[in-house]
Design an enzyme around this catalytic site. Structure first.
Site, PDB file in Angstrom:
ATOM      1  N   GLY A  74      28.510 -19.285  -7.809  1.00 32.20           N
ATOM      2  CA  GLY A  74      29.051 -18.771  -6.800  1.00 32.20           C
ATOM      3  C   GLY A  74      30.649 -18.411  -7.479  1.00 32.20           C
ATOM      4  CE  LYS A 127      21.169 -14.620  -2.471  1.00 29.54           C
ATOM      5  NZ  LYS A 127      20.434 -15.160  -1.296  1.00 29.54           N
ATOM      6  CE  LYS A 154      28.961 -30.488  -1.577  1.00 21.37           C
ATOM      7  NZ  LYS A 154      29.072 -29.224  -2.232  1.00 21.37           N
ATOM      8  CE1 TYR A 182      27.549 -29.237   3.094  1.00 18.94           C
ATOM      9  CE2 TYR A 182      28.809 -31.439   3.929  1.00 18.94           C
ATOM     10  CZ  TYR A 182      28.706 -30.053   3.308  1.00 18.94           C
ATOM     11  OH  TYR A 182      29.731 -29.492   2.382  1.00 18.94           O
ATOM     12  CB  SER A 187      31.992 -14.307  -4.325  1.00 20.12           C
ATOM     13  OG  SER A 187      31.053 -13.687  -5.038  1.00 20.12           O
ATOM     14  NE  ARG A 188      33.020 -15.065  -0.051  1.00 15.52           N
ATOM     15  CZ  ARG A 188      31.999 -14.597  -0.037  1.00 15.52           C
ATOM     16  NH1 ARG A 188      31.039 -15.614  -0.095  1.00 15.52           N
ATOM     17  NH2 ARG A 188      31.421 -13.184  -0.264  1.00 15.52           N
ATOM     18  N   GLY A 189      37.214 -18.568  -2.090  1.00 14.83           N
ATOM     19  CA  GLY A 189      37.323 -19.686  -1.849  1.00 14.83           C
ATOM     20  C   GLY A 189      37.630 -20.756  -3.164  1.00 14.83           C
ATOM     21  CB  ILE A 190      37.024 -24.322  -3.787  1.00 12.24           C
ATOM     22  CG1 ILE A 190      37.770 -24.766  -2.450  1.00 12.24           C
ATOM     23  CG2 ILE A 190      37.270 -25.074  -4.752  1.00 12.24           C
ATOM     24  CD1 ILE A 190      37.172 -25.813  -1.841  1.00 12.24           C
ATOM     25  N   GLY A 191      35.855 -21.935  -5.312  1.00  8.25           N
ATOM     26  CA  GLY A 191      35.409 -21.215  -6.836  1.00  8.25           C
ATOM     27  C   GLY A 191      36.301 -20.317  -7.447  1.00  8.25           C
TER      28      GLY A 191
END
Length: 277
Positions: free
Chosen positions: A15, A40, A170, A166, A17-21
């Site tokens: 991942g 992706k 996690k 979920y 592409s955005r956010g926390i990553g």
């Protein structure tokens, strides 16, 4: 000027592409890291900002070297290709960051099996595939770390009963990661889990957890990113086998005021967090 703490080290992330990553990728870049993103998102999604290519451009603008690899963390060949390209480009891998995740908070009867499969395949299979592919290179890496964005194992019936699928996905990430801490202790490869104390202002929170009201109760992704960098710069033989909250890590560095990380209203604790620690 102080020496950059991740200079010359290569971070392989699912991942991002955005956010926390992306926030962690940017923070690592500012510390001199090479950042490889396996994601992706090749073309823009009208519902979500950013692609793996725009993220790589931001990381390079922040001072790091970046490699964007379009692929699926659930696919073994895709993961092996990304790791091979990372090693070809940068000579090795020092950090494996399991960031990719899917979320659906429906109860058991309401949750489509397709969503169950997506969460377990990304969180469990994806985390396993990426870490497994990185491990031979981590053995030869500098201060090698595995870091998964997954929670402490809170066995309260509240969290077990709210959204079992979920929770399984996690907690499965956390169990794998803590297992690797034990399995690779003698090899000197650290494995830890990091989770936010509060909601974090991301597109996922905006779209799935309450819109603008939730964002007002959330901190910025920078709080998780700063905690991640602190973990990744600790000696791998000394800090491993932990599942910690971002604020716990930062308090250990002397941070007492978190107001700079945003949130204009009363902050809301994140999923799996019962209250202040």
């Amino acid at each position: 000027m102080s020496e950059k703490r991740l200079a010359g080290r290569t971070l392989m992330m699912s991942g991002g592409s955005r956010g926390i990553g992306l926030a962690i990728g940017l923070a690592a870049a500012r510390e001199g890291a090479n950042v490889v993103l396996l994601a992706k998102t090749d073309v823009p999604d009208p519902r979500l900002p950013g692609t793996v290519h725009t993220a790589a451009a931001e990381i390079e603008a922040a001072g790091g070297q970046a490699l964007a690899v379009v692929g699926d963390v659930r696919d073994e060949a895709s993961v092996e290709n990304a790791v091979a390209r990372a090693v070809e480009r940068f000579g090795g891998i020092d950090i494996c960051l399991n960031n990719a995740s899917a979320i659906a908070l429906d109860g058991t009867e309401a949750l489509p099996v397709k969503r169950f499969d997506l969460m377990t395949q990304i969180q469990l299979r994806g985390t396993y595939l990426l870490t497994r592919a990185c491990l031979p290179h981590l053995r030869a890496g500098t201060n090698p770390h595995v870091l998964s964005l997954s929670p402490p194992l809170n066995m309260s019936p509240e969290w077990l009963g709210k959204h079992p699928a979920y929770t399984l996905a996690k907690y499965g990430m956390s169990l794998l990661t803590l297992g690797w801490a034990a399995e690779y202790a003698e090899a000197g490869i650290a494995a830890n889990c990091l989770w936010p104390e509060t909601l974090i202002a991301t597109a996922a929170v905006q779209n799935l957890l309450g819109g603008d009201d939730a964002i007002a109760k959330a901190r910025t992704p920078a709080v998780v990113a700063d905690a991640a960098i602190e973990i990744l710069t600790r000696p791998s033989r000394e800090f491993t086998g932990h599942a910690v909250l971002d604020v716990e890590v930062l308090r250990e560095t002397g941070v007492t005021d978190f107001s700079g990380y945003g949130g204009t209203g009363e902050l809301e604790y994140d999923i799996f967090v019962d209250g202040p620690r």
